[in-house]
Design a protein around this motif. Structure first.
Motif, PDB file in Angstrom:
ATOM      1  N   GLU A 154      21.491   0.904  29.430  1.00 12.97           N
ATOM      2  CA  GLU A 154      21.954  -0.206  30.249  1.00 12.97           C
ATOM      3  C   GLU A 154      22.174  -1.401  29.334  1.00 12.97           C
ATOM      4  OE1 GLU A 154      20.586  -2.604  34.338  1.00 12.97           O
ATOM      5  OE2 GLU A 154      19.160  -1.344  33.239  1.00 12.97           O
ATOM      6  N   ALA A 155      23.190  -2.212  29.625  1.00 15.84           N
ATOM      7  CA  ALA A 155      23.510  -3.338  28.759  1.00 15.84           C
ATOM      8  C   ALA A 155      23.750  -4.603  29.576  1.00 15.84           C
ATOM      9  CB  ALA A 155      24.740  -3.034  27.911  1.00 15.84           C
ATOM     10  N   VAL A 164      25.500  -3.355  33.116  1.00 12.37           N
ATOM     11  CA  VAL A 164      26.257  -2.136  33.393  1.00 12.37           C
ATOM     12  C   VAL A 164      25.485  -0.971  32.766  1.00 12.37           C
ATOM     13  CG1 VAL A 164      27.708  -2.492  31.338  1.00 12.37           C
ATOM     14  CG2 VAL A 164      28.471  -0.946  33.155  1.00 12.37           C
ATOM     15  N   ARG A 165      25.446   0.133  33.486  1.00 13.08           N
ATOM     16  CA  ARG A 165      24.705   1.296  33.021  1.00 13.08           C
ATOM     17  C   ARG A 165      25.646   2.329  32.390  1.00 13.08           C
ATOM     18  NH1 ARG A 165      19.466   1.853  34.634  1.00 13.08           N
ATOM     19  NH2 ARG A 165      18.708   0.330  36.162  1.00 13.08           N
ATOM     20  N   GLY A 166      25.113   3.051  31.424  1.00  9.35           N
ATOM     21  CA  GLY A 166      25.842   4.166  30.841  1.00  9.35           C
ATOM     22  C   GLY A 166      25.572   5.437  31.622  1.00  9.35           C
ATOM     23  N   ASP A 167      25.999   6.554  31.072  1.00  8.34           N
ATOM     24  CA  ASP A 167      25.793   7.850  31.707  1.00  8.34           C
ATOM     25  C   ASP A 167      24.340   8.277  31.497  1.00  8.34           C
ATOM     26  OD1 ASP A 167      25.726  10.952  31.598  1.00  8.34           O
ATOM     27  OD2 ASP A 167      27.679  10.532  32.511  1.00  8.34           O
ATOM     28  N   GLN A 204      28.804  -4.006  21.483  1.00  2.00           N
ATOM     29  CA  GLN A 204      29.760  -3.070  22.071  1.00  2.00           C
ATOM     30  C   GLN A 204      29.341  -2.373  23.349  1.00  2.00           C
ATOM     31  OE1 GLN A 204      28.785  -2.644  18.745  1.00  2.00           O
ATOM     32  NE2 GLN A 204      30.594  -3.271  17.588  1.00  2.00           N
ATOM     33  N   ALA A 205      28.064  -2.187  23.589  1.00  2.00           N
ATOM     34  CA  ALA A 205      27.617  -1.258  24.633  1.00  2.00           C
ATOM     35  C   ALA A 205      28.171  -1.591  26.015  1.00  2.00           C
ATOM     36  CB  ALA A 205      26.088  -1.200  24.672  1.00  2.00           C
ATOM     37  N   ALA A 206      28.111  -2.850  26.421  1.00  2.00           N
ATOM     38  CA  ALA A 206      28.579  -3.213  27.760  1.00  2.00           C
ATOM     39  C   ALA A 206      30.052  -2.886  27.940  1.00  2.00           C
ATOM     40  CB  ALA A 206      28.327  -4.699  28.022  1.00  2.00           C
ATOM     41  N   ALA A 207      30.862  -3.197  26.933  1.00  2.00           N
ATOM     42  CA  ALA A 207      32.292  -2.911  27.018  1.00  2.00           C
ATOM     43  C   ALA A 207      32.541  -1.402  27.086  1.00  2.00           C
ATOM     44  CB  ALA A 207      33.021  -3.517  25.825  1.00  2.00           C
TER      45      ALA A 207
END
Length: 205
Positions: A12-13, A30-33, A84-87
């Protein structure tokens, strides 16, 4: 306290940047997979580095990382700060792609540092050494995956593509070859082993 060096599987970012807003409405995080983060966490257990999983603070304004803001984000539970993570997570949601991010954390906002032996510098360098680590015994299933490097004809992207190729990964490079950065219109620095696609991440699938 996060040990140095270490790997952080970001699931999560915090959205403290601008790019993610082009792919999804505003929100705090925003969360990733989640399933992919599970797979990465299990695979990285074979690596001889501490592995943590959790929240990261994504910001593209490093000079705004004041002591007060750092303390605030740490109190929110952020393990690392990166760019970068959120994008990437927002892009994945918009395009229906599974996205996972691993940050190789080598130095700290308080000045503590660990020598990386690399040209890349930063507080948390996403994917900087992870391709090599994923080739350790027990993680071989990841070496067959295709790696997509966006902006891979540029300085940083081409070096990342070189490292991925050197570590046995199949590599696909996507770059729009903007004239400001590529006056000849040729992807001169893309490794010949990589597949090159002239295009933009915003192009229709």
């Amino acid at each position: 306290e996060l040990p140095l060096p270490s790997l952080v599987v970001i699931d999560e970012a915090i959205r403290d940047e601008g790019t993610s807003l082009h792919y999804m409405p505003a929100s705090r995080t925003v969360r990733g997979d989640a399933a992919l983060a599970d797979e990465l966490t299990r695979a990285l257990a074979a690596v001889s580095l501490p592995v943590r999983r959790g929240l990261a603070w994504t910001t593209d304004a490093p000079y705004r990382e004041t002591r007060e803001r750092i303390a605030h984000r740490a109190a929110e539970g952020a393990l690392a700060v990166e760019m970068q993570a959120a994008a990437l997570f927002a892009f994945g949601r918009a395009r229906g792609a599974r996205v996972g991010v691993v940050a190789h954390v080598t130095n700290a906002v308080d000045g503590r540092a660990f020598p990386q032996g690399t040209r890349r510098r930063g507080r948390a360098n996403p994917l900087c050494h992870v391709p090599r680590c994923l080739r350790r015994d027990g993680c071989g299933t990841f070496t067959a995956m295709m790696a997509l490097v966006t902006g891979g004809a540029g300085f940083i992207g081409s070096h990342l593509a070189d490292a991925l190729v050197a570590n046995g990964r199949r590599v696909r490079v996507l770059d729009d070859l903007l004239p400001q950065a590529h006056p000849t219109g040729e992807p001169r620095f893309v490794p010949k082993e990589a597949e090159f696609i002239h295009g933009d991440v915003r192009d229709p699938g």
